[in-house]
Design a protein around this motif. Structure first.
Motif: not given
Length: 347
Positions: A46-69
């Motif tokens: 699971g990818l969660v945001g318990p604290a601060g928001f991410h300002a750019d949706s591309f940041d979440l894409r990078i995070a997801s790709e890192s997990i997939a890698a």
């Protein structure tokens, strides 16, 4: 942890005007022995945001790709794209995402997308009975310290203080993490040799505050977050622990102030050893003539404790950092600047 100090000041003592769990919910090393399962290729996390928001949706894409890698399957929490001021959504929604990830049997681990501020605000909203019943690795650092410490206190299973999903995940971070949580091995936590063109190594150096070795349970994380949990029900027992702490954007006098608080609260006096990691941008503004350095401050607080301690371990707000299993036993060698893990965080 952008604007962390201001946000911490805003919440104040009355910011969590909710009924807190009683001490009956507190876990102990004796009462809770289950560990999270090790990860394997194809596991959903699971990818969660318990604290601060991410300002750019591309940041979440990078995070997801890192997990997939990593060979894992990222599952986005329902509110991970929310925003409420500087937070990643309302407190109850962020807590609901974390509760759902722990309760979902198809989810094998949970990664925070980023830090910031806000994890402490959701602690009263978490389903601690469900969390205790479903041990899973929670991975992240910075503000995620509040969750690591609360889980150590309330659920008793190990978590991983390491890169967030949106962190850089370079070789220095990824390979020891894989060895520890995929393979169940116990990598030595030791800074790499500096490879810059210098007669004497300067990069990645450690500094012994007080020599010696110590064995104990690893507890800690971000110093600011830890200090602001003093007096709450979310701190574990630090008796005989090895405390590891780091910070960012804090002047020397603020580090001094927080260590003073930990000392006067009785936490420092309980420790078997201490490791201070990276303190990024921890230099006060204005003229420094006559001021204490960070090394001075650490020496003043740690030397009187009479415990082994060193500074400069590679964890904190840096591009490449180690993963440390919160709640697991380890041996600190302050002279060598190493942490030898004695216990795996995974079953």
């Amino acid at each position: 942890m952008q604007d962390r100090r201001e946000a911490l000041a805003m919440i104040g003592a009355g910011g969590l005007a909710l009924a807190l769990p009683s001490s009956r919910g507190r876990a102990t090393a004796q009462s809770v022995r289950r560990k999270p399962p090790r990860l394997k290729a194809g596991d959903k996390v699971g990818l969660v945001g318990p604290a601060g928001f991410h300002a750019d949706s591309f940041d979440l894409r990078i995070a997801s790709e890192s997990i997939a890698a990593m060979g894992l399957v990222p599952v986005l929490a329902p509110h991970v794209n929310d925003r409420f001021g500087y937070l990643a959504g309302q407190d109850r929604d962020r807590a609901a995402d974390l509760n759902a990830m722990f309760a979902d049997d198809s989810i094998h681990a949970i990664f925070a997308v980023r830090g910031g501020w806000g994890s402490a605000r959701i602690l009263p909203h978490l389903d601690w009975a469900a969390i205790r019943a479903n041990p899973k690795l929670l991975v992240g650092f910075s503000d995620i310290t509040a969750l690591h410490l609360a889980i150590a206190a309330r659920a008793g299973f190990p978590t991983i203080h390491g890169p967030n999903a949106g962190s850089a995940w370079g070789k220095l971070s990824w390979e020891p993490f894989r060895a520890m949580v995929f393979e169940g091995r116990l990598p030595l936590v030791a800074n790499p040799p500096g490879d810059e063109d210098r007669l004497v190594q300067r990069l990645y150096r450690t500094r012994t505050i007080r020599p010696g070795t110590a064995t104990g349970r690893l507890l800690g994380g971000n110093l600011t977050v830890l200090a602001h949990l003093v007096g709450t029900p979310w701190l574990p027992n630090f008796d005989g622990a090895i405390l590891f702490i780091e910070d960012v954007d804090e002047a020397e006098y603020r580090i001094d102030r927080m260590l003073t608080q930990l000392g006067q609260a009785g936490i420092l006096g309980k420790l078997a050893g201490l490791v201070f990691g990276q303190c990024t941008n921890c230099v006060g503004e204005g003229p420094s003539y006559g001021g204490f350095t960070l090394g001075d401050v650490l020496k003043q607080h740690v030397e009187p404790l009479g415990i082994p301690a060193y500074q400069g371990a590679l964890f904190g707000h840096v591009a490449d950092q180690f993963s440390l299993p919160v709640g697991c036993r380890a041996e600190l060698d302050a002279s060598a600047g190493t942490i030898r893990l004695l216990e795996s965080p995974v079953a």
